[in-house]
Design an enzyme around this catalytic site. Sequence first.
Site, PDB file in Angstrom:
ATOM      1  N   THR A  48     -63.347 -27.842  76.448  1.00 27.37           N
ATOM      2  CA  THR A  48     -63.215 -27.510  76.208  1.00 27.37           C
ATOM      3  C   THR A  48     -62.348 -26.385  75.183  1.00 27.37           C
ATOM      4  O   THR A  48     -62.707 -25.614  74.242  1.00 27.37           O
ATOM      5  CB  THR A  48     -61.783 -28.760  75.805  1.00 27.37           C
ATOM      6  N   VAL A  50     -59.602 -26.645  72.183  1.00 23.88           N
ATOM      7  CA  VAL A  50     -59.767 -27.149  70.656  1.00 23.88           C
ATOM      8  C   VAL A  50     -60.776 -28.217  69.991  1.00 23.88           C
ATOM      9  O   VAL A  50     -61.163 -28.033  69.204  1.00 23.88           O
ATOM     10  CB  VAL A  50     -58.319 -28.054  70.729  1.00 23.88           C
ATOM     11  N   CYS A  51     -60.998 -28.592  71.052  1.00 20.80           N
ATOM     12  CA  CYS A  51     -62.515 -30.263  70.733  1.00 20.80           C
ATOM     13  C   CYS A  51     -62.833 -29.133  69.694  1.00 20.80           C
ATOM     14  O   CYS A  51     -63.362 -29.846  69.149  1.00 20.80           O
ATOM     15  CB  CYS A  51     -62.678 -30.286  71.322  1.00 20.80           C
ATOM     16  N   PRO A  52     -64.150 -27.857  70.736  1.00 18.39           N
ATOM     17  CA  PRO A  52     -65.310 -27.423  69.237  1.00 18.39           C
ATOM     18  C   PRO A  52     -65.123 -26.748  67.914  1.00 18.39           C
ATOM     19  O   PRO A  52     -65.723 -26.728  67.270  1.00 18.39           O
ATOM     20  CB  PRO A  52     -65.895 -25.888  70.296  1.00 18.39           C
ATOM     21  N   ILE A  55     -64.957 -30.015  66.053  1.00 13.52           N
ATOM     22  CA  ILE A  55     -66.590 -30.623  65.880  1.00 13.52           C
ATOM     23  C   ILE A  55     -66.888 -29.688  65.046  1.00 13.52           C
ATOM     24  O   ILE A  55     -68.074 -29.779  64.688  1.00 13.52           O
ATOM     25  CB  ILE A  55     -67.515 -30.495  67.951  1.00 13.52           C
TER      26      ILE A  55
END
Length: 184
Positions: A48, A50-52, A55
């Site tokens: 996806t 936003v997630c990286p 992370i």
Amino acid sequence: MLTIGDKFPAFNLTAVTSLEKGKEFSDISLDTYKGKWKVIFFWPKDFTFVCPTEIAEFGRKNKDFADRDAQVLGVSIDNEFVHLAWRNQHPDLKDLPYPMLSDIKRELSSELGILDKNAGVALRATFIVDPDNTIQWVSVNGLNAGRNVNEVVRTLDVLQTDELCPCNWQKGEETLTQKLAKAG
């Protein structure tokens, strides 16, 4: 939703811990990091947008957490093979210094009460858990709003002082407890 003062649930999940062939996966439990502070954050799904960013930022700040004797653990509802494929594919995720845990059965997310009711994925929840496995801080964002990792580090600093700290307090500054002691 579990909150401050609740015990963090016991878990045993498969995680991606390496990109080295044959050593990619490990079983991680709450007891793996017994006696340590833990910063456990959840993201909705791999592959996806936003997630990286989150992370990778937790990865860049990993030394800050390690300096505070805290272990970072990242979790989503994707399986370990999807985590591995994403790490291999995404340049910002290749060198992550912390485990990516798979909550594929959604048991941990459900027990914490952080599953989005419509999408069935974990919300962007962050838990700071003390060495006794008691939740000391929780922050939950919706699916579209990335979190502030610097604030997680700052909050861990506050919690580890075990003192009264004012708004926007930063490590190294005088705490309210210290000010009161001087005034008294």
